[in-house]
Design a protein around this motif. Structure first.
Motif, mmCIF file in Angstrom:
data_model
loop_
_atom_site.group_PDB
_atom_site.id
_atom_site.type_symbol
_atom_site.label_atom_id
_atom_site.label_comp_id
_atom_site.label_asym_id
_atom_site.label_seq_id
_atom_site.Cartn_x
_atom_site.Cartn_y
_atom_site.Cartn_z
ATOM 1 N N SER A 193 0.837 -1.200 0.000
ATOM 2 C CA SER A 193 0.000 0.000 0.000
ATOM 3 C C SER A 193 0.870 1.246 0.000
ATOM 4 C CB SER A 193 -0.914 0.019 1.233
ATOM 5 O OG SER A 193 -1.815 -1.066 1.217
ATOM 6 N N ASP A 194 0.355 2.310 -0.601
ATOM 7 C CA ASP A 194 0.988 3.625 -0.597
ATOM 8 C C ASP A 194 0.766 4.226 0.792
ATOM 9 O OD1 ASP A 194 1.768 6.252 -0.910
ATOM 10 O OD2 ASP A 194 0.366 6.710 -2.535
ATOM 11 N N VAL A 195 1.811 4.227 1.621
ATOM 12 C CA VAL A 195 1.642 4.550 3.042
ATOM 13 C C VAL A 195 1.194 5.992 3.240
ATOM 14 C CG1 VAL A 195 2.766 4.593 5.294
ATOM 15 C CG2 VAL A 195 3.386 2.837 3.641
ATOM 16 N N TRP A 196 1.824 6.940 2.532
ATOM 17 C CA TRP A 196 1.471 8.351 2.728
ATOM 18 C C TRP A 196 0.019 8.599 2.347
ATOM 19 C CZ3 TRP A 196 -0.336 12.535 0.002
ATOM 20 C CH2 TRP A 196 -0.224 13.781 0.629
ATOM 21 N N ARG A 197 -0.422 8.079 1.222
ATOM 22 C CA ARG A 197 -1.803 8.294 0.782
ATOM 23 C C ARG A 197 -2.789 7.593 1.709
ATOM 24 N NH1 ARG A 197 -3.960 12.142 -0.893
ATOM 25 N NH2 ARG A 197 -2.632 12.380 -2.742
ATOM 26 N N LEU A 198 -2.391 6.475 2.281
ATOM 27 C CA LEU A 198 -3.258 5.766 3.213
ATOM 28 C C LEU A 198 -3.510 6.610 4.460
ATOM 29 C CD1 LEU A 198 -4.564 2.905 3.142
ATOM 30 C CD2 LEU A 198 -2.715 2.161 4.643
ATOM 31 N N ASP B 72 7.137 10.509 -6.174
ATOM 32 C CA ASP B 72 7.964 9.644 -5.317
ATOM 33 C C ASP B 72 7.084 8.982 -4.261
ATOM 34 O OD1 ASP B 72 10.876 10.659 -6.161
ATOM 35 O OD2 ASP B 72 9.507 12.370 -6.015
ATOM 36 N N TYR B 73 7.270 7.678 -4.086
ATOM 37 C CA TYR B 73 6.359 6.892 -3.254
ATOM 38 C C TYR B 73 7.132 5.922 -2.369
ATOM 39 C CZ TYR B 73 2.927 8.468 -6.732
ATOM 40 O OH TYR B 73 2.146 9.240 -7.555
ATOM 41 N N THR C 261 4.425 -3.664 2.731
ATOM 42 C CA THR C 261 3.552 -4.821 2.876
ATOM 43 C C THR C 261 2.413 -4.490 3.836
ATOM 44 O OG1 THR C 261 5.451 -6.277 2.546
ATOM 45 C CG2 THR C 261 3.500 -7.252 3.534
ATOM 46 N N ASN C 262 1.213 -4.923 3.490
ATOM 47 C CA ASN C 262 0.040 -4.607 4.312
ATOM 48 C C ASN C 262 0.183 -5.116 5.747
ATOM 49 O OD1 ASN C 262 -1.254 -3.330 2.140
ATOM 50 N ND2 ASN C 262 -2.034 -5.285 1.378
ATOM 51 N N HIS C 263 0.967 -6.188 5.945
ATOM 52 C CA HIS C 263 1.174 -6.711 7.304
ATOM 53 C C HIS C 263 1.928 -5.719 8.190
ATOM 54 C CE1 HIS C 263 -0.411 -10.475 5.969
ATOM 55 N NE2 HIS C 263 0.596 -10.732 5.153
ATOM 56 N N MET C 264 2.680 -4.783 7.571
ATOM 57 C CA MET C 264 3.465 -3.823 8.345
ATOM 58 C C MET C 264 2.658 -2.589 8.740
ATOM 59 S SD MET C 264 7.091 -3.856 6.285
ATOM 60 C CE MET C 264 7.838 -2.669 7.391
ATOM 61 N N LEU C 265 1.516 -2.374 8.126
ATOM 62 C CA LEU C 265 0.765 -1.132 8.321
ATOM 63 C C LEU C 265 0.371 -0.874 9.776
ATOM 64 C CD1 LEU C 265 -1.474 -1.144 5.120
ATOM 65 C CD2 LEU C 265 0.691 0.038 5.509
ATOM 66 N N PRO C 266 0.017 -1.896 10.581
ATOM 67 C CA PRO C 266 -0.307 -1.604 11.986
ATOM 68 C C PRO C 266 0.866 -1.030 12.773
ATOM 69 C CG PRO C 266 -1.174 -3.760 11.358
ATOM 70 C CD PRO C 266 -0.276 -3.310 10.247
ATOM 71 N N TYR C 267 2.097 -1.203 12.283
ATOM 72 C CA TYR C 267 3.279 -0.713 12.995
ATOM 73 C C TYR C 267 3.761 0.645 12.474
ATOM 74 C CZ TYR C 267 3.242 -5.614 14.325
ATOM 75 O OH TYR C 267 2.864 -6.842 14.786
ATOM 76 N N VAL C 268 3.036 1.205 11.481
ATOM 77 C CA VAL C 268 3.415 2.511 10.936
ATOM 78 C C VAL C 268 3.024 3.606 11.919
ATOM 79 C CG1 VAL C 268 2.973 4.188 9.113
ATOM 80 C CG2 VAL C 268 3.316 1.778 8.531
ATOM 81 N N VAL C 269 3.986 4.442 12.288
ATOM 82 C CA VAL C 269 3.754 5.539 13.236
ATOM 83 C C VAL C 269 3.394 6.821 12.497
ATOM 84 C CG1 VAL C 269 4.799 6.928 15.063
ATOM 85 C CG2 VAL C 269 5.316 4.487 14.895
#
Length: 387
Positions: free
Chosen positions: A164-169, A191-192, A196-204
């Motif tokens: 997933s595009d983390v910033w846009r999410l 620039d993007y 992995t979607n499994h990492m998204l819960p750990y994104v601060v």
């Protein structure tokens, strides 16, 4: 990234952002001519270059990350680099891409297929895609270079990778950009960073920075990993303190006060001498911290001004604002070059200590220029008397 000044500026900005994993595009290194890009804070670098001084991508890993390389794959055309390895107990694949200016979608889909066959574990994918994934939000212009039907193919390829595009999410409706075209006076988000979607819960958090030493703005994502051990810090003297008159005066007062108060008849001379080292080291740390804070405060002020003017220019396209941005960015580069001068001087002194005076042709900061006599420094940042 071919000049020592540019490399030093990039390293300083990376350190300021506390970057742990770095993806650089358009490094412009040539085959067999990659300079020494060693940094004590970023000891691990992987590069791919092209036959000419164009393209090129690099992946750097901070000393704080215990990355163990398992395998890597690169593009002979200098447009992508994939590395696979372990960070603590987790397996990661880190991918860096620099898409061409035309035929981007077909090229990216082929690269994603290659990445899928190579990748294992958690995937971090980033780079300059040279297109906007959502033209309605990622561009200040109404012109579209790709139809939604074409972009749909790219969405499906990204979905197939499970990223997933983390910033846009995190900012689904916000408009911000990473590139400004002065020729067309337009902004785009090219620039993007995907994860992995499994990492998204750990994104601060995620952010788009300022355009400073490059023509693109950096994109950052912060991920909290609990199993990465922290490293201890080693203090080293900042010798530039000894060149500052106010600092020298402060050190002189500190020493005079210490010996006046402690040089007593009952005091053992060895104890007196050893204890003074602790006192003067504390004073040096205090002075160094103050200098660093003052410089960081000045840099933070300049970057806040740049951020404010960039936001203003993205909305109104004023030539006066663009000129002001150019002046502020030049001030930032001058401020970063203070550290660059220190690094160059340190390298010269190390070369002197190792007895290579007289064989300076191998020294990366020197060259023999035609018509200019013997050796000349590529950098005109500092002029020093002979050591």
């Amino acid at each position: 990234m071919n000049t020592p000044q540019k490399r030093s500026q990039v390293y300083q900005l990376l350190r300021r952002e506390s970057a742990d994993i770095v993806l650089l595009q358009e490094t412009h290194f040539r085959h067999q001519h990659i300079p020494n890009v060693f940094s004590k804070h970023y000891p691990i670098w992987h590069h791919v270059s092209y036959s000419s001084a164009a393209r090129g991508v690099s992946i750097g890993v901070s000393k704080n990350i215990p990355f163990v390389l398992e395998d890597k794959m690169y593009d002979p055309e200098g447009r992508y680099l994939f590395i696979r390895g372990n960070i603590a107990s987790s397996k990661f694949t880190i991918a860096n891409l620099y898409a061409p200016n035309s035929g981007q979608i077909a090229w990216l889909i082929r690269a994603f297929r290659t990445l899928k066959s190579f990748g294992e574990g958690l995937l971090v994918l980033g780079g300059d895609l040279n297109l906007t994934l959502d033209p309605s939000k990622d561009s200040s212009s109404t012109n579209r270079s790709h139809s939604y039907r074409q972009l749909r193919r790219l969405y499906l390829a990204l979905s197939d990778l499970g990223v997933s595009d983390v910033w846009r999410l995190l900012y689904p409706e916000e408009r911000d950009y990473t590139f400004h075209s002065q020729a067309h006076d337009t902004y785009q988000r090219l620039d993007y960073l995907f994860m992995t979607n499994h990492m998204l819960p750990y994104v601060v958090g995620a952010s788009i920075g300022n355009i400073l030493v490059s023509d693109h703005a950096p994109v950052s994502v912060i991920v909290k990993m609990h199993d990465v051990p922290s490293r201890s810090q080693i203090w080293r003297l900042n010798e530039t303190i000894l060149e500052d008159e106010s600092c020298k005066k402060s050190l002189d007062q500190c020493l005079n006060y210490y010996f006046k108060e402690n040089d007593l008849d009952k005091m053992d001379r060895v104890t007196l001498w050893e204890a003074h080292k602790v006192v003067i080291r504390g004073e040096l740390i205090s002075l160094g911290t103050k200098i660093k804070k003052d410089r960081q405060k000045q840099l933070l002020f300049l970057m806040s001004q740049i951020s404010r003017l960039e936001t203003l220019h993205k909305g109104y396209r004023s030539s006066e604002v663009l000129e002001s941005l150019g002046r502020l960015r030049e001030q930032v580069r001058d401020l970063l070059n203070i550290k660059t001068a220190k690094v160059i001087r340190s390298l010269r002194f190390k070369q002197y200590l190792h007895g290579v005076i007289g064989v300076l042709d191998s020294f990366p900061l020197c060259s023999r220029d035609k018509g200019r006599g013997p050796l000349s420094m590529r950098s005109n940042l500092i002029q020093e008397p002979d050591l």
